[in-house]
Scaffold this motif. Structure first.
Motif, PDB file in Angstrom:
ATOM      1  N   UNK A  36      -6.804  -2.540   6.844  1.00 29.30           N
ATOM      2  CA  UNK A  36      -7.177  -1.980   8.133  1.00 29.30           C
ATOM      3  C   UNK A  36      -5.972  -1.666   8.993  1.00 29.30           C
ATOM      4  N   UNK A  37      -4.969  -2.562   8.936  1.00 33.20           N
ATOM      5  CA  UNK A  37      -3.782  -2.373   9.752  1.00 33.20           C
ATOM      6  C   UNK A  37      -2.928  -1.228   9.243  1.00 33.20           C
ATOM      7  N   UNK A  38      -2.874  -1.070   7.912  1.00 33.83           N
ATOM      8  CA  UNK A  38      -1.964  -0.084   7.336  1.00 33.83           C
ATOM      9  C   UNK A  38      -2.529   1.332   7.327  1.00 33.83           C
ATOM     10  N   UNK A  39      -3.808   1.483   7.656  1.00 31.54           N
ATOM     11  CA  UNK A  39      -4.394   2.827   7.669  1.00 31.54           C
ATOM     12  C   UNK A  39      -3.629   3.738   8.620  1.00 31.54           C
ATOM     13  N   UNK A  58       9.559   6.111   5.170  1.00 31.50           N
ATOM     14  CA  UNK A  58       9.325   4.736   4.748  1.00 31.50           C
ATOM     15  C   UNK A  58       8.379   4.073   5.736  1.00 31.50           C
ATOM     16  N   UNK A  59       7.395   3.357   5.216  1.00 32.97           N
ATOM     17  CA  UNK A  59       6.433   2.629   6.037  1.00 32.97           C
ATOM     18  C   UNK A  59       6.712   1.144   5.940  1.00 32.97           C
ATOM     19  N   UNK A  60       6.840   0.504   7.093  1.00 32.70           N
ATOM     20  CA  UNK A  60       7.045  -0.941   7.141  1.00 32.70           C
ATOM     21  C   UNK A  60       5.991  -1.559   8.043  1.00 32.70           C
ATOM     22  N   UNK A  72       6.998   3.564  11.035  1.00 37.89           N
ATOM     23  CA  UNK A  72       7.276   4.661  10.117  1.00 37.89           C
ATOM     24  C   UNK A  72       8.652   5.232  10.436  1.00 37.89           C
ATOM     25  N   UNK A  73       9.469   5.335   9.407  1.00 38.37           N
ATOM     26  CA  UNK A  73      10.835   5.835   9.576  1.00 38.37           C
ATOM     27  C   UNK A  73      11.027   7.075   8.719  1.00 38.37           C
ATOM     28  N   UNK A  74      11.531   8.127   9.334  1.00 36.79           N
ATOM     29  CA  UNK A  74      11.761   9.371   8.614  1.00 36.79           C
ATOM     30  C   UNK A  74      13.220   9.788   8.679  1.00 36.79           C
ATOM     31  N   UNK A  75      13.713  10.326   7.582  1.00 38.99           N
ATOM     32  CA  UNK A  75      15.084  10.823   7.531  1.00 38.99           C
ATOM     33  C   UNK A  75      15.062  12.346   7.518  1.00 38.99           C
ATOM     34  N   UNK A  76      15.734  12.926   8.501  1.00 39.18           N
ATOM     35  CA  UNK A  76      15.760  14.381   8.662  1.00 39.18           C
ATOM     36  C   UNK A  76      16.915  14.961   7.846  1.00 39.18           C
ATOM     37  N   UNK A  77      16.681  16.110   7.246  1.00 39.66           N
ATOM     38  CA  UNK A  77      17.718  16.778   6.450  1.00 39.66           C
ATOM     39  C   UNK A  77      18.923  17.110   7.321  1.00 39.66           C
TER      40      UNK A  77
END
Length: 277
Positions: A36-39, A58-60, A72-77
């Motif tokens: 439920x939490x990770x949805x 990446x999801x933590x 949620x962490x995203x790496x931009x080009x």
């Protein structure tokens, strides 16, 4: 074996069976909470991963024994344009503003800067401005922005100059780059407003970080100055150096400490040595 197991279960009145059932039930509950939490986290992760300029995500899950607070962490080009990055920051801000998930956070990595996205569109624009200011500043090795206190890493020799440029109007923390051999140096504003002691303390900071006997300096402008020495032989020389500074009327209310192994050994108040606990 079956007979022995049945005998053991009968001897404890079925307690083993009940413990097993409870363990299974707790596992199912935990799995349910996790699902439920990770949805919200999975949805945000998929949303961010769909953006063309995002190379990886990446999801933590943090907090509550890693069962909630999706991050949620995203790496931009690296070759993403400034316009595309600014648009993504605004999109992520709107996404979080519209989300009903508790604890959901999104951060964006771009070159040497990490930006923690908030929910305010105007603040997002200011954060994006700061991202590109930092990116074009050769003195800045890396930075973490979007938090209550932005964190900027630079070489010890440029710490006070970077502080003056970034920390006179808003709170900021300036730290020596982790790879620097000089030690742990940190310079922090309290509320973003300079005070009477700022110039004096910054000058002292510049002197202290070049002293080979000093292992670290932690300056919280308008509040405290803590100097860590490498060993006890440097205590008396450092005391002689700092006493006149602590006695300066401009530093009234400023705590000056000499530490060894990052434990307070000497506290100076108005130039006088106060006993430590």
């Amino acid at each position: 074996m079956t007979t022995r197991m049945s005998t053991l279960l009968s001897r404890d009145g079925g307690r083993s069976t009940r413990r097993l059932a409870v363990a299974v039930l707790l596992g199912l509950v935990a799995a349910g909470i996790l699902t439920g939490c990770s949805v919200a986290g999975n949805e945000a992760n998929s949303w961010l991963a769909s953006k063309p300029i995002v190379e990886s995500t990446e999801l933590r899950l943090t907090g509550c024994e890693a069962l909630c607070d999706p991050r949620v962490e995203g790496t931009i080009a690296d070759d993403a344009t400034e316009g595309d990055v600014r648009a993504l920051v605004q999109d992520a801000t709107s996404y979080l503003a519209d989300s009903t998930a508790d604890g959901l956070r999104i951060s964006l990595n771009y070159h040497n800067v990490t930006l923690s996205v908030g929910t305010d569109a105007q603040q997002a624009e200011q954060d994006a401005d700061l991202v590109f200011t930092v990116l074009h500043d050769d003195r800045v090795e890396s930075a973490g922005l979007g938090w209550d206190v932005p964190l900027v890493y630079t070489a010890p020799a440029t710490m006070t100059a970077v502080f003056r440029d970034y920390g006179t109007e808003v709170p900021v923390a300036v730290m020596a780059t982790e790879s620097d051999e000089h030690g742990a140096f940190m310079l922090v504003t309290d509320d973003g407003r300079p005070c009477a002691s700022t110039g004096l303390l910054l000058a002292a900071f510049d002197t202290l970080i070049t002293d080979p006997a000093v292992a670290g300096v932690d300056l919280s402008v308008c509040r405290s100055l803590a100097v860590t020495i490498g060993d006890s032989t440097g205590r008396e020389p450092m005391l002689a150096h700092l006493q006149p500074l602590a006695a300066d009327p401009a530093l009234t209310g400023i705590t000056v400490e000499i530490l060894q192994d990052y434990q307070a050994k000497i506290v100076l108040t108005g130039g006088a040595v106060a006993p430590t606990p």
